[in-house]
Scaffold this motif. Structure first.
Motif, short mmCIF file in Angstrom:
data_model
loop_
_atom_site.label_atom_id
_atom_site.label_comp_id
_atom_site.label_asym_id
_atom_site.label_seq_id
_atom_site.Cartn_x
_atom_site.Cartn_y
_atom_site.Cartn_z
N ALA A 131 0.83 -1.20 0.00
CA ALA A 131 0.00 0.00 0.00
C ALA A 131 0.87 1.26 0.00
O ALA A 131 0.57 2.24 -0.70
N PHE A 132 1.96 1.23 0.78
CA PHE A 132 2.87 2.37 0.81
C PHE A 132 3.48 2.63 -0.56
O PHE A 132 3.50 3.76 -1.06
N THR A 133 3.97 1.57 -1.20
CA THR A 133 4.61 1.70 -2.51
C THR A 133 3.62 2.21 -3.56
O THR A 133 3.96 3.06 -4.40
N ALA A 134 2.39 1.71 -3.50
CA ALA A 134 1.37 2.13 -4.46
C ALA A 134 1.05 3.61 -4.30
O ALA A 134 0.94 4.37 -5.29
N LEU A 135 0.89 4.05 -3.05
CA LEU A 135 0.61 5.47 -2.80
C LEU A 135 1.79 6.34 -3.20
O LEU A 135 1.62 7.42 -3.77
N GLU A 136 2.99 5.88 -2.90
CA GLU A 136 4.19 6.62 -3.27
C GLU A 136 4.23 6.84 -4.78
O GLU A 136 4.53 7.94 -5.26
N THR A 137 3.89 5.81 -5.54
CA THR A 137 3.88 5.91 -7.00
C THR A 137 2.79 6.87 -7.48
O THR A 137 3.03 7.72 -8.34
N TRP A 144 3.17 16.59 -4.05
CA TRP A 144 4.37 16.56 -3.23
C TRP A 144 4.07 16.65 -1.73
O TRP A 144 4.71 15.97 -0.93
N ASN A 145 3.11 17.48 -1.34
CA ASN A 145 2.79 17.59 0.08
C ASN A 145 2.31 16.26 0.64
O ASN A 145 2.72 15.85 1.73
N GLU A 146 1.44 15.59 -0.12
CA GLU A 146 0.94 14.30 0.34
C GLU A 146 2.03 13.25 0.34
O GLU A 146 2.06 12.36 1.21
N LEU A 147 2.95 13.34 -0.62
CA LEU A 147 4.07 12.40 -0.66
C LEU A 147 4.96 12.58 0.56
O LEU A 147 5.38 11.60 1.20
N VAL A 148 5.25 13.83 0.91
CA VAL A 148 6.07 14.09 2.10
C VAL A 148 5.39 13.56 3.36
O VAL A 148 6.03 12.93 4.21
N GLU A 149 4.10 13.80 3.49
CA GLU A 149 3.36 13.29 4.65
C GLU A 149 3.41 11.77 4.71
O GLU A 149 3.56 11.18 5.79
N LEU A 150 3.29 11.13 3.54
CA LEU A 150 3.36 9.67 3.48
C LEU A 150 4.72 9.16 3.94
O LEU A 150 4.83 8.22 4.74
N LEU A 185 14.62 7.56 4.20
CA LEU A 185 13.37 8.31 4.09
C LEU A 185 13.55 9.76 4.53
O LEU A 185 13.06 10.69 3.88
N ARG A 186 14.27 9.97 5.64
CA ARG A 186 14.47 11.33 6.13
C ARG A 186 15.25 12.16 5.11
O ARG A 186 14.96 13.35 4.90
N ALA A 187 16.24 11.55 4.46
CA ALA A 187 17.02 12.26 3.44
C ALA A 187 16.13 12.62 2.25
O ALA A 187 16.22 13.74 1.71
N ARG A 188 15.24 11.70 1.88
CA ARG A 188 14.36 12.00 0.74
C ARG A 188 13.36 13.10 1.09
O ARG A 188 13.03 13.94 0.25
N ILE A 189 12.88 13.09 2.31
CA ILE A 189 11.94 14.13 2.75
C ILE A 189 12.60 15.51 2.66
O ILE A 189 12.00 16.48 2.20
N ILE A 190 13.85 15.59 3.09
CA ILE A 190 14.58 16.86 3.03
C ILE A 190 14.70 17.33 1.59
O ILE A 190 14.47 18.51 1.28
N ASP A 191 15.04 16.41 0.68
CA ASP A 191 15.22 16.78 -0.72
C ASP A 191 13.90 17.20 -1.36
O ASP A 191 13.85 18.17 -2.14
N LEU A 192 12.81 16.51 -1.03
CA LEU A 192 11.51 16.90 -1.56
C LEU A 192 11.08 18.27 -1.04
O LEU A 192 10.54 19.08 -1.78
N THR A 193 11.34 18.49 0.24
CA THR A 193 10.99 19.79 0.84
C THR A 193 11.75 20.92 0.16
O THR A 193 11.20 21.99 -0.10
#
Length: 217
Positions: A117-123, A131-137, A154-162
């Motif tokens: 479910a996580f992978t599907a939502l991420e995609t 992007w906001n919903e992706l960061v929250e996920l 995950l934390r590194a990816r969140i920083i880059d998305l932000t």
């Protein structure tokens, strides 16, 4: 069949013998080539006995037989209590991304570490640039995962998305400073340095490095 159906119409679903007679009638309708009425009867069985295995299996078979995919998805989402099955149908056969998203969210609400479910939502979020919903996920995933390595990633990816997708350098910088202060991981130090350079906030870099040095000592 007609006599049995008439008797069932007069019976309360709570009455003794109702379920056995209803199952018998539903089987007979299916055998007589009446899939529509059979669906109605099996639905009544399921309403009277939630979770009835025979009713769920029969309904799934009948919906597939008749090509009533949306009704099958709604059945999974409702009486069958199978949000993952519903999500698959919405996403892969019906092309209803909003409904699929809702179902995948339900799965994660029930099981926070559900990888599929996580992978599907991420995609879905990535493809739609939500992007906001992706960061929250990703934040929820980082909070629930038991893997230290995955949490760092995950934390590194969140920083880059932000920084790059939400264009919020200040928040990304603070996230990097906090992550480096808590973990001392090199990937966060690199991000702290880059973000401080972008915003001329070198004091925060010095403080973070000093804090990490104190921990090491």
């Amino acid at each position: 069949s007609r006599a049995r159906g008439a008797v069932l119409e007069l019976m309360s679903p709570d009455a003794e013998g109702y379920l056995d007679l209803a199952r018998e009638h539903a089987r007979a309708l299916r055998a007589e080539g009446q899939p529509g009425p059979a669906i109605e009867m099996w639905t009544k069985v399921l309403e009277a006995q939630p979770g009835d295995v025979e009713a769920k299996g029969a309904l799934e078979t009948l919906f597939v037989l008749l090509g009533r995919t949306r009704e099958l998805a709604e059945f999974y989402a409702g009486p069958a209590n199978d949000p993952l099955g519903a999500a698959h149908l919405y996403a892969k056969q019906l092309g209803d991304e909003e409904a699929a998203t809702e179902m995948y969210r339900r799965v994660l609400a029930e099981s926070g570490e559900h990888l599929e479910a996580f992978t599907a939502l991420e995609t879905l979020y990535t493809e739609k640039r939500r992007w906001n919903e992706l960061v929250e996920l990703l934040e929820r995933r980082a909070e629930t995962t038991l893997s230290g390595a995955e949490q760092l990633k995950l934390r590194a990816r969140i920083i880059d998305l932000t920084e790059f997708k939400l264009d919020d350098v200040a928040s990304a910088r603070q996230q990097a400073v906090t992550a480096f202060g808590e973990t001392g991981d090199q990937r966060f130090q690199e991000r702290v340095t880059r973000l401080a350079d972008a915003s001329s906030r070198w004091r925060e870099v010095a403080d973070a490095i000093a804090h990490q040095a104190d921990i090491a000592d």
